[in-house]
Design an enzyme around this catalytic site. Structure first.
Site, short mmCIF file in Angstrom:
data_model
loop_
_atom_site.label_atom_id
_atom_site.label_comp_id
_atom_site.label_asym_id
_atom_site.label_seq_id
_atom_site.Cartn_x
_atom_site.Cartn_y
_atom_site.Cartn_z
N CYS A 90 0.84 -1.21 0.00
CA CYS A 90 0.00 0.00 0.00
C CYS A 90 0.88 1.26 0.00
O CYS A 90 1.72 1.42 0.88
CB CYS A 90 -0.87 -0.02 1.25
SG CYS A 90 -1.84 1.47 1.46
N CYS A 172 -8.62 -0.77 2.70
CA CYS A 172 -7.50 0.05 3.15
C CYS A 172 -7.37 -0.18 4.65
O CYS A 172 -8.28 0.16 5.41
CB CYS A 172 -7.76 1.53 2.86
SG CYS A 172 -6.57 2.60 3.70
N TYR A 309 -2.96 28.91 14.86
CA TYR A 309 -3.25 27.78 13.97
C TYR A 309 -4.26 26.85 14.66
O TYR A 309 -4.03 25.66 14.81
CB TYR A 309 -1.98 26.99 13.62
CG TYR A 309 -0.86 27.80 13.04
CD1 TYR A 309 -0.74 27.97 11.66
CD2 TYR A 309 0.08 28.42 13.86
CE1 TYR A 309 0.30 28.71 11.11
CE2 TYR A 309 1.12 29.17 13.32
CZ TYR A 309 1.23 29.31 11.95
OH TYR A 309 2.27 30.04 11.43
N GLU A 330 -6.78 31.55 13.24
CA GLU A 330 -6.79 30.51 12.22
C GLU A 330 -7.16 31.15 10.88
O GLU A 330 -7.98 32.05 10.84
CB GLU A 330 -7.80 29.43 12.65
CG GLU A 330 -8.42 28.58 11.58
CD GLU A 330 -7.44 27.63 10.91
OE1 GLU A 330 -6.63 26.99 11.60
OE2 GLU A 330 -7.50 27.55 9.66
N ASP A 378 0.62 25.29 16.33
CA ASP A 378 0.37 24.00 15.69
C ASP A 378 0.26 24.21 14.18
O ASP A 378 -0.80 24.06 13.59
CB ASP A 378 -0.92 23.38 16.25
CG ASP A 378 -1.16 21.97 15.73
OD1 ASP A 378 -0.27 21.40 15.08
OD2 ASP A 378 -2.26 21.45 15.98
N CYS A 405 4.17 18.74 13.14
CA CYS A 405 4.01 17.52 12.36
C CYS A 405 5.19 17.34 11.43
O CYS A 405 5.13 16.55 10.48
CB CYS A 405 2.69 17.52 11.60
SG CYS A 405 2.45 18.95 10.55
C1 LIG Z 1 -1.92 21.21 11.77
S1 LIG Z 1 -3.41 22.11 11.70
C2 LIG Z 1 -3.78 22.31 13.40
C3 LIG Z 1 -5.19 22.66 13.74
C4 LIG Z 1 -5.59 22.49 15.20
N1 LIG Z 1 -4.63 23.06 16.09
C5 LIG Z 1 -5.86 21.04 15.53
O1 LIG Z 1 -5.17 20.44 16.37
O2 LIG Z 1 -6.83 20.47 14.97
C6 LIG Z 1 -2.85 23.66 11.13
C7 LIG Z 1 -3.93 24.72 10.98
O3 LIG Z 1 -3.29 25.94 10.58
C8 LIG Z 1 -4.13 26.62 9.67
N2 LIG Z 1 -3.26 27.56 8.93
C9 LIG Z 1 -2.50 27.31 7.85
N3 LIG Z 1 -1.78 28.40 7.52
C10 LIG Z 1 -2.10 29.36 8.42
C11 LIG Z 1 -1.68 30.71 8.62
N4 LIG Z 1 -0.79 31.28 7.80
N5 LIG Z 1 -2.20 31.39 9.65
C12 LIG Z 1 -3.11 30.83 10.48
N6 LIG Z 1 -3.55 29.55 10.34
C13 LIG Z 1 -3.04 28.83 9.33
C14 LIG Z 1 -4.74 25.50 8.86
O4 LIG Z 1 -5.94 25.93 8.23
C15 LIG Z 1 -4.98 24.43 9.93
O5 LIG Z 1 -6.25 24.57 10.51
#
Ligand SMILES: C[S@@+](CC[C@H](N)C(=O)[O-])C[C@H]1O[C@@H](n2cnc3c(N)ncnc32)[C@H](O)[C@@H]1O
Length: 448
Positions: A90, A172, A309, A330, A378, A405
């Site tokens: 896979c 899957c 984020y 966000e 995040d 991540c």
């Molecule tokens: C890894 S996710 C984490 C979301 C949340 N903390 C969670 O645990 O579910 C990253 C988030 O950052 C947002 N994001 C991406 N670029 C961004 C930016 N420049 N400013 C603010 N948020 C952003 C994405 O839309 C997404 O929701």
């Protein structure tokens, strides 16, 4: 690992050429590392100890990329692949040949290596990786592609490195049985209605992708079909997105044909999310991840917390009872609307959410809310730009908790924070993605 210099007498492998390679380690991103006549070759599908025949896909000046076409001799530690589609491993589970214990060791090592080698950091405590609760069937979201198949449309994953080839999937093993059943039902519908997969080269056909999302606790399954604007019989899905595939395809209108919002419970709270809002793809391990983040935040009940984020507000809302106030930022407005409703749904009165980018939104947030005591970060895989790190530094928070991540982008961000006076106190990897090289970790930075 960093590509090594290419000795003058080694001939550069050519694109499409095949090499016999012994894999000696794993690189960030999960590919095997081998050496060929002085070249470093990054080999997808290769695990340590394997002898493989690999096709060169990208010859570069100092290193090459290749993909395994035949496993000539498995490494001594290899375990049998159990997730196969049409006889091939896979593409969504490239580390399944590595025993789970070894996957954990490798992830722990890669976090440490990124911080030391890329970030030039030391003196932090590297805590033991939190293992996954489920090693299979843990993903609550999967995106499948349509392609040509025997007896009608195939629905599955692109073969690794092949945009023209879709490997059809029956089961899957990263998805639940219910998620698999939902995908297979849609494939059967496409076949019985003779709706054609979209052909990128010929620019003909209709069906592009199917996204299956699951509320693991709510029991809800949500399906979203992505198609070209062509007309076809009404599909048995919840949402339908039309893309202008001819022009390269940005999201077109999304129509609700069934339930529009996905519901889920996390850390004892109820959440709802829009189709385009981020939600952690491993529900059970998201609770462990947030548990580590909460421990590192060390809240006493009075702090002002910025959740940058924030997505649909999950991290901040699960900490709100231990904070004075929570402010989320966000970029996706629908996610912010979800976060506001999620606060209300759970009777949380000390959380506010603002739509905006981290680049331009942090200064106005400080003006409105005042300086935070704790900043939660995040970001997506690319991490923070240097400018956004500077905005975070301007907050002058006593503590920063960074959920990452991607350790290779955490490392330079961490170095910039440390350079500016923070101490990287501890780091803990959390395995959200068994059978894959994806690594999640939490880092705590304290101001002296
Ligand atoms: C890894 S996710 C984490 C979301 C949340 N903390 C969670 O645990 O579910 C990253 C988030 O950052 C947002 N994001 C991406 N670029 C961004 C930016 N420049 N400013 C603010 N948020 C952003 C994405 O839309 C997404 O929701």
């Amino acid at each position: 690992m960093a590509p090594q210099a290419h000795p003058a007498n080694a001939s550069r492998p050519r694109k499409g050429g095949q090499l016999e390679l012994e894999i000696d380690s794993l690189a960030h991103g999960g590919r095997g590392v081998a050496r060929a006549g002085g070249y470093v070759v990054f080999v997808s599908g290769g695990l340590p100890g394997d002898l493989v025949r690999a096709e060169v896909t990208k010859p570069k000046k100092r290193f090459a990329e290749a993909r395994t076409v035949e496993l000539l001799r498995p490494g001594a530690d290899r375990i049998a692949n159990t997730c196969l589609h049409e006889g091939e491993p896979c593409p969504g589970a490239p580390w399944q040949g590595l025993a789970y214990e070894q996957q954990l060791v490798e992830k722990q090592r890669q976090v440490d290596e990124a911080l030391r080698r890329i970030g030039k950091l030391d003196g932090y405590e590297l805590e033991e990786i939190v293992p996954a609760i489920e090693q299979w069937r843990y993903r609550n979201k999967l995106e499948y592609s349509f392609g040509p198949g025997e007896g009608g449309a195939a629905l599955g994953f692109h073969a690794s490195g092949r945009w023209d080839l879709v490997v059809g999937i029956e089961d899957c093993r990263l998805a639940s049985e219910r998620g698999n059943a939902a995908r297979n039902e849609l494939r059967e519908w496409a076949r019985s209605e003779a709706v054609e997969p979209y052909d990128r080269q010929a620019r003909t056909g209709t069906l592009c992708n199917l996204v299956v999302r699951e509320g693991r606790r709510s029991g809800q399954i949500q399906t979203r079909l992505v198609t070209t604007p062509k007309r076809f019989p009404k599909p048995p899905v919840d949402l339908h997105t039309v893309v202008d595939a001819g022009s390269g395809g940005s999201d077109g209108p999304t129509g609700a044909l069934g339930e529009e919002m996905l519901r889920e419970q996390l850390c004892g709270l109820d959440f709802e999310m829009s189709y385009n809002a981020f939600f952690q793809t491993n529900t059970e391990m998201a609770e462990r991840l947030y548990g580590v983040a909460a421990e590192y935040a060390g809240l006493s009940g009075n702090e002002r917390v910025f959740d940058l984020y924030c997505g649909i507000g999950t991290i901040g809302l699960t900490m709100a009872a231990r904070a004075g106030e929570v402010w989320g930022l966000e970029i996706v407005p629908e996610a912010i609307a979800d976060a506001e409703r999620n606060a209300e749904r759970n009777g949380i009165g000390n959380a506010r959410f603002l739509a905006g980018s981290a680049r331009t939104g942090v200064r106005p947030l400080v003006e409105q809310a005042g300086r935070p005591d704790v900043v939660l970060l995040d970001p997506p895989r690319p991490g923070l730009s240097q400018k956004i790190v500077r905005r975070v530094l301007e907050c002058e928070a006593k503590r920063i908790v960074y959920v990452s991540c991607n350790p290779t982008t955490l490392a330079p961000n961490a170095a910039q924070l440390v350079e500016a006076g923070y101490t990287l106190r501890r780091v803990r990897p959390v395995d959200m993605f068994p059978q894959t090289p994806h690594i999640e970790c939490v880092a705590e930075f304290d101001k002296a």
